[in-house]
Design a protein around this motif. Sequence first.
Motif, mmCIF file in Angstrom:
data_model
loop_
_atom_site.group_PDB
_atom_site.id
_atom_site.type_symbol
_atom_site.label_atom_id
_atom_site.label_comp_id
_atom_site.label_asym_id
_atom_site.label_seq_id
_atom_site.Cartn_x
_atom_site.Cartn_y
_atom_site.Cartn_z
ATOM 1 N N UNK A 210 0.770 -1.062 -0.161
ATOM 2 C CA UNK A 210 0.057 -0.041 -0.191
ATOM 3 C C UNK A 210 0.771 1.217 -0.164
ATOM 4 N N UNK B 170 0.039 5.354 0.794
ATOM 5 C CA UNK B 170 -1.188 5.524 1.646
ATOM 6 C C UNK B 170 -0.911 5.620 3.075
ATOM 7 N N UNK B 171 -2.014 5.946 3.646
ATOM 8 C CA UNK B 171 -1.890 5.975 5.051
ATOM 9 C C UNK B 171 -1.467 4.498 5.856
ATOM 10 N N UNK B 172 -1.878 3.465 5.175
ATOM 11 C CA UNK B 172 -1.885 2.125 5.324
ATOM 12 C C UNK B 172 -0.279 1.723 5.190
ATOM 13 N N UNK C 234 4.623 -12.229 -5.405
ATOM 14 C CA UNK C 234 4.301 -10.703 -5.407
ATOM 15 C C UNK C 234 5.674 -10.116 -5.715
#
Lengths: 266, 282
Positions: free
Chosen positions: B13, B16-18, B57
């Motif tokens: 992520x 983003x804030x996450x 991934x």
Amino acid sequence: MIREITFGQYYQTDSALHRLNPRVKLVGTMIYIISLFLFKEAAPFALALVFLAAIIKLSHVPFKYMIRGLKAVIVLLLITAVFNMFLTRGEALVSFWGLTITKEGVIAAVFIALRLIFLIIGSSVMTLTTTPNQLTDGLEKLMGPLKVIKVPIHEISMMMSIALRFIPILLEETDKIMKAQMARGADFDSGNMIKKIKAMVPLLVPLFVSAFRRANDLAMAMEARCYQGGEGRTKMKPLKYGKSDVLAYVVLAVYLAGVIVLGKWL
Amino acid sequence: MPIIVDHLNCIYEAGTAMEVVALSDINLVIPDGQFIGLIGHTGSGKSSLIQHLNGLIKASSGTVYFNGEDIYDEDYDLKKLRSKVGLVFQYPEHQLFEVDVFSDVCYGPKNLGLSKKDVELRAYKALKMVGMDDEYFYQSPFDLSGGQKRRVAIAGVLAMEPEVLILDEPTAGLDPKGRDEILGLIKKLQAETGMTIILVSHSMEDVANYVDRIIVMNGGSVMLDGVPKDVFAHYKELEEVGLAAPAVTYIMQQMKEQGFDVGTDATTIAEARDEILRALGR
Ligand SMILES: Nc1ncnc2c1ncn2[C@@H]1O[C@H](COP(=O)(O)OP(=O)(O)OP(=O)(O)O)[C@@H](O)[C@H]1O
Ligand SMILES: [Mg+2]
């Protein structure tokens, strides 16, 4: 990959919008959506754009994150726009294969695409800044009056809150199962339609099994804590309007008035 | 052929804030035929790391080399990589979907485009390897016990005949008997086939008896890497990150502190017994 879908999810951060009463946000979203369909002129559109931009800025959710949700509906957007382009009657611009693109059609296509984009972003601002719990609390309160005619408000909002809560869980689960099957050589992207649908079976069966297992566990856990429906149930954090909520209502009213005025007299 | 992990970073992520930095600057060489235990506390990045090894991934930066080839190259065949580096996920029984056990195990080799005969032969061999009896072959996988389901799921990956087998917490949620059975099975597999095995776990006790090398992860980086007795010598540091050395290590350390002249290298009960007997002069 599948986790990219952001539509309908909550984004954890702190902002004025996050702290707003969920009822204000629900009403606000409704007003905003209605306002998008009130007019066909450019001036009120500009106002709607400015309003949306201000809201996005206020929400502290990164714009890039917000529009990730748009990717999923881009096909729908294109189809709608194309249909409008060809099917609207009026002054012809170009024509080929018996199809005609009209000037009115192009304008209609642009407007409908913008409307849909504004609508989607506008409503995702609401879900991004409101937890599912707050959202259902807000809905339950707003629909409260319907209890008089025996609509099971509490049950409806409980179902909604569970459904919303399950979306990220199921997405995560889908991601996991997809990866597990890919580790066994599964291929979800290539091949024709029939092949692609067939490739979904190894994904969907485990997904359903796990969804049922989770639903069963949840029902058990609720029962174990003596859940019996809405009768006589109190809230730990009852919804209360504050000063900023009143202010927000005023801003909304001003916006709506502005749109109507611009649409009518300019 | 070895796997080389080169300056691998993984950020989820990003922007983003996450944002989570799951892996930072991982460098590893995994030679052929080694039996490795990958240990770490919850959230230390074990699952993230192993999913890079078969290309599930994409790394945020850095690369992985398999057989000397960069797996992130444009024209690298990831599907083939996944058949060479078999990955058994945590709770693999959640991926079962076919009407019977045998067809489920056939799924992997079938995806490799083998002939029907080869597919069935491999499935049969894999099911035998994990010790499933013929009587279960045509049962629904959903009717099996937890431990049996897990064996079937492991067979599903083995049937692709990978050169490297990675298992993510294969003993999670099993009772002690089921756990010993699965671990014994893995040890047997390694002895018989000589394949490279990476066993992910957060219990030292689980891996101490089996592996040649232990890699300890903490907060997204490799904290310790070496043969078990060297790693366990750092038992105090391990405790600080929420892990523990096997009980045997503590006993030997305690005895030494109390003035009993024993070495503290023992990692299994059998070794400890021999060491104590030696110290007693028998
Ligand atoms: N798909 C994902 N999206 C976002 N964050 C993730 C994702 N997968 C893992 N993380 C985060 O990355 C970090 C490392 O997770 P990882 O699953 O690799 O840990 P782990 O060592 O396997 O832990 P466990 O022992 O609990 O399985 C955690 O903080 C986790 O929250
Ligand atoms: Mg894990």
